[in-house]
Design an enzyme around this catalytic site. Structure first.
Site, PDB file in Angstrom:
ATOM      1  N   LYS A   1     -14.383   8.442  -5.246  1.00 26.31           N
ATOM      2  CA  LYS A   1     -15.716   8.754  -4.692  1.00 26.31           C
ATOM      3  C   LYS A   1     -16.201  10.098  -5.213  1.00 26.31           C
ATOM      4  CE  LYS A   1     -14.162   6.608  -0.400  1.00 26.31           C
ATOM      5  NZ  LYS A   1     -13.509   6.960   0.879  1.00 26.31           N
TER       6      LYS A   1
ATOM      7  N   LYS B   1      -9.357  13.942   3.857  1.00 30.39           N
ATOM      8  CA  LYS B   1      -8.495  12.755   3.909  1.00 30.39           C
ATOM      9  C   LYS B   1      -7.636  12.887   5.162  1.00 30.39           C
ATOM     10  CE  LYS B   1      -6.971  13.867  -0.253  1.00 30.39           C
ATOM     11  NZ  LYS B   1      -6.890  12.664  -1.072  1.00 30.39           N
ATOM     12  N   ARG B   2      -6.862  11.864   5.498  1.00 35.72           N
ATOM     13  CA  ARG B   2      -5.982  12.009   6.654  1.00 35.72           C
ATOM     14  C   ARG B   2      -5.071  13.222   6.466  1.00 35.72           C
ATOM     15  NH1 ARG B   2      -2.075   8.235   6.779  1.00 35.72           N
ATOM     16  NH2 ARG B   2      -2.692   7.475   4.718  1.00 35.72           N
TER      17      ARG B   2
ATOM     18  N   HIS C   1       0.785  -1.229   0.000  1.00 36.27           N
ATOM     19  CA  HIS C   1       0.000   0.000   0.000  1.00 36.27           C
ATOM     20  C   HIS C   1       0.816   1.278   0.000  1.00 36.27           C
ATOM     21  CE1 HIS C   1      -4.230  -1.170   0.444  1.00 36.27           C
ATOM     22  NE2 HIS C   1      -3.720  -2.295   0.910  1.00 36.27           N
TER      23      HIS C   1
ATOM     24  N   THR D   1      -8.510   6.633  -2.811  1.00 36.73           N
ATOM     25  CA  THR D   1      -9.847   6.166  -3.177  1.00 36.73           C
ATOM     26  C   THR D   1     -10.842   7.302  -3.015  1.00 36.73           C
ATOM     27  OG1 THR D   1     -10.034   5.296  -0.929  1.00 36.73           O
ATOM     28  CG2 THR D   1      -9.560   3.702  -2.696  1.00 36.73           C
TER      29      THR D   1
ATOM     30  N   LYS E   1       0.084  14.558   1.556  1.00 38.21           N
ATOM     31  CA  LYS E   1      -1.223  14.848   0.962  1.00 38.21           C
ATOM     32  C   LYS E   1      -1.402  16.355   0.717  1.00 38.21           C
ATOM     33  CE  LYS E   1      -3.565  10.702   2.794  1.00 38.21           C
ATOM     34  NZ  LYS E   1      -4.264  10.104   1.642  1.00 38.21           N
TER      35      LYS E   1
HETATM   36  C1  LIG Z   1     -12.255   7.122   1.238  1.00 38.20           C
HETATM   37  C2  LIG Z   1     -11.865   7.503   2.598  1.00 38.20           C
HETATM   38  C3  LIG Z   1     -10.534   7.775   2.888  1.00 38.20           C
HETATM   39  C4  LIG Z   1      -9.433   7.724   1.849  1.00 38.20           C
HETATM   40  O1  LIG Z   1      -9.323   8.987   1.255  1.00 38.20           O
HETATM   41  P1  LIG Z   1      -8.042   9.374   0.371  1.00 38.20           P
HETATM   42  O2  LIG Z   1      -8.459  10.678  -0.212  1.00 38.20           O
HETATM   43  O3  LIG Z   1      -7.929   8.316  -0.673  1.00 38.20           O
HETATM   44  O4  LIG Z   1      -6.903   9.472   1.256  1.00 38.20           O
HETATM   45  C5  LIG Z   1     -10.200   8.156   4.178  1.00 38.20           C
HETATM   46  N1  LIG Z   1     -11.134   8.255   5.136  1.00 38.20           N
HETATM   47  C6  LIG Z   1     -12.432   8.008   4.880  1.00 38.20           C
HETATM   48  C7  LIG Z   1     -13.408   8.151   5.976  1.00 38.20           C
HETATM   49  C8  LIG Z   1     -12.847   7.622   3.609  1.00 38.20           C
HETATM   50  O5  LIG Z   1     -14.138   7.373   3.390  1.00 38.20           O
END
Ligand SMILES: *Cc1c(COP(=O)(O)O)cnc(C)c1O
Length: 810
Positions: free
Chosen positions: A655, A543-544, A355, A651, A549
């Protein structure tokens, strides 16, 4: 199963009566929720039993997804939808005077993950069940999820996420399926009658108790199982004599040390080398999971030598990599197989997903610690490594340098990724770019040695949770336009391409987005007291919180926009609402400064009459799955701006795309594949590419001061961090400031600043052209089907697991 409204009402009322001795209208919301959860679980139970029976009889293959994290979120809504009874339930409840939406809100998020990796595991569960793959999850039932985030005075404050406080409507404790997991102790070999036996003694035993959650497929009869293990003390370990003498602390010692294993989920980046408890957790669920798989397998009365033909294990990141050695142990010590037979079976069973290429996230354990905690496992790892190094030595004509580079045990550490690569038959990256980087950079020695093991499986998301359920209006419009086939066959979304230029359809898409934005604004006003303008561009970065990022890049751009407005209050820009959501790991100092910076800036700008009608900043506390489901459907712009090469896939990007947001992106992770799918007209790209970033690292010829000294915009915003402009103590953001200058901006924030500013001007320009913007939005939705995790799972099933779908009949 056909359930109509009247039946549902009767069942529900009866549930409330039997569970709580209450009538529907008197029941507290919590009881209303539990009765509903119990009823829905009842509806799952028949197909669940049937699925288990079928899998038990079936001589085919099952897959187990081993993961330290499952970021499941809530299950009520998705279970109702997958059972096909959402509307029936909604109407039945409303006739009883109960609002389904309110009841849904009672459920606690199962937040057993940090972010993308854990959410991927949860999306895979949904897709495995929905595509009839006999696939189950195996993990830990943490008593506390990741912390709950509060923002106080702009700072992140962590509070325990006591998600089980009110119980869990979905899980079933399976006491009788408990197993024992052994730690520490002494191992030696004994020859008895010419046969060498392993003697393991003086170990500590922890009881692993499984809690099973049904995973219901969409409109089929498949119900798979998410099995999460809880650590408990063995009864005989309770020190009765100490307790009766009043020495409660001593009596409880064993209990606490055992139960600690499933108490907490480690925040993402805090496992430095020495976290003994973390290693305990990893071995605990891996051992428990494999023991229970083996026990089930043996019920089938098939020879153990065919184990790999019936069982596949996917190792999600390095955390469960010890599975390689544990399966060897079980096959050799318990099933009496030879090393060679055991090795053949193990390598055919195990497959590993990588990952990340970030060095600090590749786990390695100090040999001393590993050996002390898992003495028998360490012996096996040593033997695996001895044999492997021998092969490398011979393949490369005695090249010790090569052996050292590839050795599983090296320099006092056990390298878990290497164990997973050597001990399995498949190594996959999670996006095309990432897999190429693994093959040619990070793991190039292994790719050269085992080219046949490497493959790519681009991540995906379940389009049912992330579109059908979380954006109901858009889903209805899509179904009304192209029919409902897309729900089972997400690639059919492509049919929307025929409507991209259709102005009536464009308008409908826009209306839905606007409507979602209005609802969200009302929610924000009611819950946070902040008013945001639904007609502004919703620019979302959730995101985190992590340096790679680059939330910081976003913030510096906002500071720059603000400066332009201060210089010229008539500066022409479409009003923007910048929405952030992010948890920082509690020990991650720079990330926490980032959160404080966003909130400080929000406070300043949102209250400044010059800016507040043009720029609004909103930091949503406690970002998690349920909040993501609310925010993503109302995003106009999706921020996917990681330093190229650092985001393995992402991911969140998928979305947003699926909900019609336009992505502003670097060519990183799956952004590259989004770009390939939608074309350059329908995504806003900017910044360094991965090869450029890698070149800079290699040649060490980037100097962030050059940009600071030459770009007045950068100079100004950076000075604003530390010169009192933000009305905070001057050292408040010193760490961030230093990371960008004296530590030479490891993530190329300043380097990409100019390109990022231009990309945002482009967004501003495009957004004004309504028809073009809506066309882009429709094309993004239409092309998003390829990122459904149904596709990802079908590809894993075909290329790695070799698990054909199993049709469950009732
Ligand atoms: C999809 C998702 C992530 C991943 O987000 P990235 O933008 O790919 O880092 C992190 N936290 C939650 C709650 C998510 O639904």
């Amino acid at each position: 199963m056909v359930i109509d409204k009247e039946m549902f009402k009767m069942d529900y009322v009866e549930k409330l009566q039997t569970m709580f001795a209450e009538d529907a209208i008197d029941a507290s919301p919590l009881h209303q929720y539990y009765a509903l959860g119990a009823l829905v679980k009842d509806y799952c139970s028949k197909p669940w039993i049937e699925s288990n029976n079928e899998y038990g009889k079936n001589r085919g293959k099952q897959v187990y997804y081993f993961s330290m994290e499952f970021l499941v979120g809530r299950l009520l809504n998705s279970n109702l939808v997958n059972l096909g009874i959402k509307d029936v339930c909604d109407k039945a409840l409303s006739e009883l005077g109960i609002s389904l939406i309110e009841v849904e809100d009672i459920e606690a998020d199962a937040g057993l993950g940090n972010g993308g990796l854990g959410r991927l595991a949860a999306c895979f569960l949904d897709s495995m069940a929905s595509t009839q793959v006999p696939g189950h999850g195996c993990g830990i039932r943490y008593k506390y999820g990741l912390f709950k985030q509060k923002i106080e005075g702009g700072y992140q404050v962590e509070v325990p996420d006591n998600w089980l406080k009110n119980g869990n409507a979905w899980e079933i404790r399976k006491e009788s399926k408990s197993v024992e997991v052994k730690f520490a102790g002494d191992v030696h070999l004994e020859v008895v009658g010419g046969v060498t036996k392993v003697v393991y003694e003086n170990y500590q035993v922890v009881r692993a108790v499984p809690y099973d959650t049904p995973i219901k497929g969409y409109h089929n009869n498949t119900v798979n199982t998410l099995r999460l293990w809880s650590a408990e003390t063995m009864e005989e370990d309770f020190d009765f004599s100490s307790f009766s003498q009043g020495n409660y602390a001593k009596a409880g010692e064993n209990k606490y040390s055992a139960e600690a294993i499933s108490q907490i989920l480690y925040p993402d980046d805090s496992y430095e080398k020495g976290k003994l408890l973390r290693l305990k957790q990893e071995y605990f669920f891996v051992s428990a999971g494999l023991q229970s798989i083996l026990r089930n397998y043996k019920k089938k009365k098939i020879t153990i030598k065919e184990f790999h033909k019936h069982i596949a294990v996917q190792i999600n990141d390095t955390h469960p990599a010890v599975a390689v050695a544990e399966l060897m142990r079980l096959l050799i010590d318990e099933e009496n197989l030879s090393w060679d037979d055991a090795w053949y079976i193990t390598t055919k069973t195990m497959a590993y997903t990588n990952h990340t290429i970030m060095a600090e996230a590749l786990e390695k354990w100090p040999v001393d610690m590993f050996k002390r905690l898992l003495p028998r496992i360490y012996m096996i790892v040593e033997e695996i490594n001895r044999r492997f190094c021998n092969e490398v030595y011979h393949r490369y004509n005695g090249d010790w340098n090569k052996v050292n580079k590839m050795s599983i045990i090296y320099d006092g550490y056990v390298r878990m990724a290497y164990l997973a690569i050597v001990g399995g038959h498949s190594v996959n990256g999670v996006a095309k770019l990432h897999t190429e980087l693994l093959k040619h950079q990070e793991l190039s020695d292994f790719y050269e040695f085992f080219p046949e093991k490497f493959n790519n499986q681009t991540n995906g998301i379940t389009h049912r949770r992330w579109l059908l359920n979380s954006n109901e209006k858009l889903a209805k419009l899509i179904t009304g336009t192209i029919g409902n086939e897309w729900i089972k066959s997400p690639n059919k979304l492509e049919k929307l391409m025929g409507f991209a230029k259709d102005s009536a359809f464009q308008e409908k898409i826009q209306n839905i987005k606007t409507n979602n934005k209005i609802n969200f604004s009302n929610y924000v006003l009611a819950n946070y007291g902040t008013s945001i303008d639904p007609s502004s561009i919703f620019d979302v970065h959730v995101k985190r919180m992590h340096s790679y990022k680059r939330q910081t890049l976003n913030v510096l751009h906002i500071m720059h926009l603000y400066n332009q407005l201060r210089e010229n209050p008539n500066f022409d820009m479409v009003p923007r609402t910048f929405i952030f959501g992010a948890k920082a790991s509690p020990s991650y100092y720079i990330a926490k400064q980032g959160i404080k910076l966003i909130n400080t800036l929000a406070n300043k700008i949102n209250n400044d009459p010059i800016a507040r009608d043009k720029i609004k900043i909103l930091f949503m506390e406690n970002y998690g799955v349920s909040l993501a489901e609310k925010i993503i459907p109302c995003a106009d712009v999706s921020e996917q701006i990681s330093t190229a090469s650092k985001e393995a896939s992402g991911t969140g990007n998928m979305k947003f795309m699926m909900n019609g947001a336009i992505t502003i992106a670097t060519l990183d992770g799956a952004n590259v594949e989004i770009f390939d799918a939608v074309g350059k007209e329908n995504i806003i790209l900017f910044g360094l590419t991965a090869p450029q970033v890698i070149e800079y690292y290699k040649n060490k010829n980037y100097n962030s001061y050059d940009i600071y000294n030459s770009d007045l915009r950068v100079n100004t915003v950076l000075n604003h961090l530390i010169n009192g402009f933000l009305e905070t103590p001057n050292n408040e953001f010193m760490g961030l400031y230093d990371s960008l200058l004296s530590h030479n901006d490891e993530y190329f924030v300043l380097k990409d600043f100019d390109a990022y500013v231009n990309a945002h001007s482009e967004i501003d320009r495009l957004y004004r052209q309504k028809s073009i913007w809506q066309q882009m939005s429709i094309i993004n939705i239409a092309k998003s089907g390829i990122f459904s995790s149904d596709n990802t799972i079908k590809k894993y099933a075909k290329e790695i697991w070799e698990t054909p779908p199993v049709n469950i009949k009732l």
